[in-house]
Design a protein around this motif. Structure first.
Motif, PDB file in Angstrom:
ATOM      1  N   ILE B  50     -33.033 -31.837  55.222  1.00  0.00           N
ATOM      2  CA  ILE B  50     -34.383 -31.760  54.644  1.00  0.00           C
ATOM      3  C   ILE B  50     -35.230 -30.967  55.629  1.00  0.00           C
ATOM      4  O   ILE B  50     -35.381 -31.361  56.783  1.00  0.00           O
ATOM      5  N   SER B  51     -35.753 -29.827  55.163  1.00  0.00           N
ATOM      6  CA  SER B  51     -36.463 -28.967  56.099  1.00  0.00           C
ATOM      7  C   SER B  51     -37.849 -28.586  55.591  1.00  0.00           C
ATOM      8  O   SER B  51     -38.069 -28.434  54.398  1.00  0.00           O
ATOM      9  N   ASP B  52     -38.751 -28.429  56.533  1.00  0.00           N
ATOM     10  CA  ASP B  52     -40.080 -27.901  56.229  1.00  0.00           C
ATOM     11  C   ASP B  52     -39.938 -26.391  55.999  1.00  0.00           C
ATOM     12  O   ASP B  52     -38.980 -25.772  56.462  1.00  0.00           O
ATOM     13  N   MET B  53     -40.886 -25.812  55.274  1.00  0.00           N
ATOM     14  CA  MET B  53     -40.826 -24.376  55.007  1.00  0.00           C
ATOM     15  C   MET B  53     -41.424 -23.568  56.163  1.00  0.00           C
ATOM     16  O   MET B  53     -40.799 -22.696  56.734  1.00  0.00           O
ATOM     17  N   ASN B  54     -42.678 -23.888  56.479  1.00  0.00           N
ATOM     18  CA  ASN B  54     -43.416 -23.043  57.411  1.00  0.00           C
ATOM     19  C   ASN B  54     -43.200 -23.503  58.844  1.00  0.00           C
ATOM     20  O   ASN B  54     -43.780 -24.476  59.283  1.00  0.00           O
ATOM     21  N   MET B  55     -42.318 -22.784  59.551  1.00  0.00           N
ATOM     22  CA  MET B  55     -42.041 -23.133  60.949  1.00  0.00           C
ATOM     23  C   MET B  55     -41.993 -21.845  61.762  1.00  0.00           C
ATOM     24  O   MET B  55     -41.680 -20.790  61.230  1.00  0.00           O
ATOM     25  N   PRO B  56     -42.274 -21.952  63.059  1.00  0.00           N
ATOM     26  CA  PRO B  56     -42.132 -20.755  63.880  1.00  0.00           C
ATOM     27  C   PRO B  56     -40.652 -20.368  64.016  1.00  0.00           C
ATOM     28  O   PRO B  56     -39.784 -21.187  63.705  1.00  0.00           O
ATOM     29  N   LEU B  57     -40.372 -19.191  64.471  1.00  0.00           N
ATOM     30  CA  LEU B  57     -39.005 -18.641  64.621  1.00  0.00           C
ATOM     31  C   LEU B  57     -38.346 -18.388  63.268  1.00  0.00           C
ATOM     32  O   LEU B  57     -38.291 -17.268  62.779  1.00  0.00           O
ATOM     33  N   ILE B  58     -37.823 -19.454  62.658  1.00  0.00           N
ATOM     34  CA  ILE B  58     -37.144 -19.275  61.373  1.00  0.00           C
ATOM     35  C   ILE B  58     -37.814 -20.186  60.343  1.00  0.00           C
ATOM     36  O   ILE B  58     -37.986 -21.372  60.604  1.00  0.00           O
ATOM     37  N   ASN B  59     -38.187 -19.658  59.202  1.00  0.00           N
ATOM     38  CA  ASN B  59     -38.779 -20.538  58.207  1.00  0.00           C
ATOM     39  C   ASN B  59     -37.685 -21.252  57.404  1.00  0.00           C
ATOM     40  O   ASN B  59     -36.484 -20.975  57.566  1.00  0.00           O
ATOM     41  N   GLY B  60     -38.099 -22.184  56.564  1.00  0.00           N
ATOM     42  CA  GLY B  60     -37.145 -23.047  55.866  1.00  0.00           C
ATOM     43  C   GLY B  60     -36.153 -22.286  55.000  1.00  0.00           C
ATOM     44  O   GLY B  60     -34.956 -22.579  54.971  1.00  0.00           O
ATOM     45  N   ILE B  61     -36.649 -21.266  54.274  1.00  0.00           N
ATOM     46  CA  ILE B  61     -35.760 -20.511  53.381  1.00  0.00           C
ATOM     47  C   ILE B  61     -34.752 -19.695  54.189  1.00  0.00           C
ATOM     48  O   ILE B  61     -33.571 -19.647  53.860  1.00  0.00           O
ATOM     49  N   ASP B  62     -35.226 -19.092  55.285  1.00  0.00           N
ATOM     50  CA  ASP B  62     -34.307 -18.334  56.136  1.00  0.00           C
ATOM     51  C   ASP B  62     -33.233 -19.240  56.732  1.00  0.00           C
ATOM     52  O   ASP B  62     -32.070 -18.846  56.857  1.00  0.00           O
TER      53      ASP B  62
END
Lengths: 556, 119
Positions: B50-62
């Motif tokens: 389960i991952s958040d979308m907006n993150m530094p480095l790599i976003n959730g979709i990536d």
């Protein structure tokens, strides 16, 4: 399972508390980012940081059920996204808007923190309910006793005062007044001086005063205008003296001064000192004197905080690392908004020449550390007071004391934004005195001014505290009624219209009355300020068309 | 049942974990996509991400795409503070995409059951 549910909700509650607790620290960082971006909007990393911060507040806020916080942060996120897209296209209003968003986040988390604190205390603190203040007759402290042996005069004065929202009770016999005073205390007494059988109004009132512990403000009226009569009135505790025939408007002005006691807003002082202990010490002294303070330890944060805190005065340390007080004061002064903001330096500098050079960049004063607490309070209070007076002059119309056109517009804009956020309705009324030019032409401008003044008073007196009254220009007035629907607002304005039409004006030998027409429109039916103003304006036009002296609500 | 929770925001992460632990899942946490990949490449077992979308480095979709390209077929649920519809269109292969709000507590268990039943 039940046990588990309980542990989940308490876990979430704990997380929420932690989230709110760490907000001030994160906000400080965000403000710092904003300040950096203002200097150079091209700093992508900083903008990205701020964007992520707002995004995270939005997401976490929503997860915790802080919907308002979430939506404020969302609007900020949106703004910063624009900045990331086109850093060179942003202008001054953009920064103001962004700073406003951050300010609202600060305020909102503060509210949440207080709510959290009160809800966790709810169960272990004993509580009690206070009985509501007795206002069973609904006179809201506007009860006035008038005593005069001439029944015609006393009724005339009472009718006029009623138009201004007072609740006058009339007596022709001083003995009746005495009985009434004993059973229910009014806010003010208006007393004639000469009664039949050599009874003197001043004596009667002085006697009543002796029986009561709490003196009631008194105004004396008399056909005599000599020294002895006036002196007796003063001796009997009279606050004012009117020579008959009494000008109702002057009387109302005096009554207002005597009965309306508004609690003054505390002064707001921003303390800039790199030494937190010293800042805290000065802050404590000023708080003891009931002022509101905010401390800044890093000079580079001053502009952001000024915008959020809107102080009446800045108390600034003269020597700080990286930025001395003189330069900082100059920098603040270069922002047009703060041109008039009093800045007082605090320093251990005793060299008069150096003090003088600090004053030249616009410091209001120079206090030498260590300062005696009383001196600090006095120095701050005097200057803050002057700043208040100045702001007041700038925001208000000089004739009526109502908000001027630009302040009213600004307030309407704020009120609409506020209503939009709170999902509430709001009404805007435009009011225009009927055939005002004829009044000026027939009776002269001083009489015309009296009419405007009277209308201003009627509006101010009879509307709620949350309503905003402004003079839009000439004989045109504007009223912002918050949290109310169109029908109710139109009814209120119509009542005002009736009251105003009853006021009798004197111009030399001639007596006349005036009327006004009004147009009312509502938000969110009108979706923004432009539409709202146009709708109210066209309703006003319609009211004039249909024969004046009426109020029209714009239902379209 | 082991779940990996990826979110850079500590509060949001803890919140998700609190809900999952309440349902009896074992949770592991990662602060960003890189850390998540390291954990998944490691020894421990994992049944769901389960991952958040907006993150530094790599976003959730990536992160999701990277995992799939590396042959990792674990069920993947994306959480977002923005409108989830746009993300579902952007990456239709996501098992689920949810809007983060206070109803997460009720919706997340349902969605997990639904997603797992497909595997």
């Amino acid at each position: 399972m039940n046990e588990q549910r309980h542990s989940l909700s308490s876990k979430i509650a704990r997380l929420r508390d932690q989230f709110i607790e760490q907000m001030p620290g994160r906000m400080e960082e965000a403000l710092h980012h904003l300040a950096m971006l203002r200097v150079d909007p091209n700093q992508r990393a900083t903008a990205a940081n701020l964007h992520r911060f707002l995004h995270s507040i939005k997401g976490t806020g929503n997860s915790f059920g802080f919907e308002e916080l979430g939506s404020i942060a969302a609007s900020g996120e949106h703004l910063v996204a624009r900045l990331l897209e086109m850093p060179l296209n942003v202008s001054a209003p953009f920064w103001d808007e962004l700073a406003e968003v951050l300010a609202r986040i600060v305020l909102n988390t503060e509210t949440l923190r207080q709510q959290g604190a009160s809800s966790s205390q709810e169960h272990d603190v004993p509580r009690f309910e206070m009985a509501p203040i007795d206002d069973s007759e609904g006179d809201g402290g506007r009860r006035i006793y008038i005593c005069d042996d001439d029944p015609l005069q006393v009724e005339q004065l009472a009718t006029q005062l009623q138009c201004f929202g007072y609740h006058p009770v009339t007596f022709t016999d001083p003995a009746e007044l005495r009985t009434a005073m004993m059973s229910k205390r009014p806010s003010l007494v208006i007393m004639d001086i000469f009664f039949p059988n050599n009874v003197s109004g001043t004596d009667v009132l002085a006697a009543i005063e002796r029986e009561k512990d709490q003196p009631v403000p008194a105004i004396f009226i008399s056909a005599r205008d000599d020294f002895e009569a006036r002196l007796n009135a003063v001796k009997a505790g009279g606050e004012a003296y009117f020579h008959k025939p009494v000008n109702a408007l002057d009387m109302v002005t005096t009554i207002d001064e005597l009965t309306v006691q508004k609690k003054p807003e505390p002064y707001r002082v921003l303390i800039v000192d790199d030494e937190p202990v010293i800042a805290a010490y000065h802050s404590l002294i000023l708080q003891e004197a009931h002022m509101v303070t905010f401390q800044v330890h890093k000079p580079e944060r001053v502009l952001e905080v000024l915008h959020l805190f809107r102080p009446d005065l800045v108390l600034m340390d003269m020597y700080m690392p990286g930025c001395n007080g003189r330069d900082l004061a100059k920098l603040v002064r270069q922002v047009p908004d703060y041109f008039g903001l009093p800045i007082v330096f605090l320093s251990s500098e005793t060299d008069k020449r150096k003090q003088f050079s600090a004053m030249r960049v616009g410091a209001e004063g120079f206090l030498t550390k260590p300062i005696h607490p009383e001196d600090l309070v006095a120095a701050v209070a005097i200057r803050a007071e002057r700043m208040r007076a100045l702001r007041m002059l700038m925001a208000r119309d000089s004739l009526t004391g109502l908000f001027n056109h630009s302040t009213t517009t600004q307030m309407l804009e704020n009120a609409i934004a506020n209503a939009g956020r709170q999902n509430e309705s709001l009404c805007f009324a435009m009011i225009d005195v009927d055939r005002f030019k004829a009044v000026n032409d027939t009776h002269g401008h001083p009489v015309g001014d009296q009419v405007l003044l009277a209308l201003a008073r009627v509006l101010q007196q009879r509307l709620r505290n949350s309503d905003i009254v402004g003079r839009y220009g000439g004989e045109e007035f504007a009223v912002i009624l918050q949290g109310i629907k169109l029908g109710a607002a139109a009814q209120i304005i119509d009542q005002l219209r009736e009251d105003f039409a009853k006021i009798r004006f004197n111009a030399g030998e001639v007596e006349f009355s005036c009327s006004f027409s009004g147009g009312v429109a509502a938000f969110p039916q009108c979706k923004d300020m432009k539409f709202l103003r146009e709708a109210a304006d066209s309703a006003l036009y319609k009211a004039k068309e249909e024969g004046r002296n009426r109020v029209v609500a714009n239902n379209e | 049942m082991h779940v990996l929770v990826v979110d850079d925001d500590p509060f949001s992460r803890e919140m998700t974990v609190a809900v999952l632990e309440d349902l009896g899942y074992n949770c592991q946490m990662a602060e960003n996509g890189v850390e998540a990949m390291e954990i998944l490449a490691g020894e421990g077992s994992c049944d769901l991400v389960i991952s958040d979308m907006n993150m530094p480095l790599i976003n959730g979709i990536d992160l999701f795409r990277e995992l799939r390209s590396q042959g990792c077929a674990l069920p993947f649920i994306l959480l977002t503070g923005d409108d989830p519809e746009g993300l579902r269109t952007e990456e239709p292969k996501l098992d689920a995409c949810l809007f983060k709000d206070f109803s997460l507590e009720e919706i997340l268990p349902q969605v997990i059951n639904e997603v797992l039943s497909r595997y």
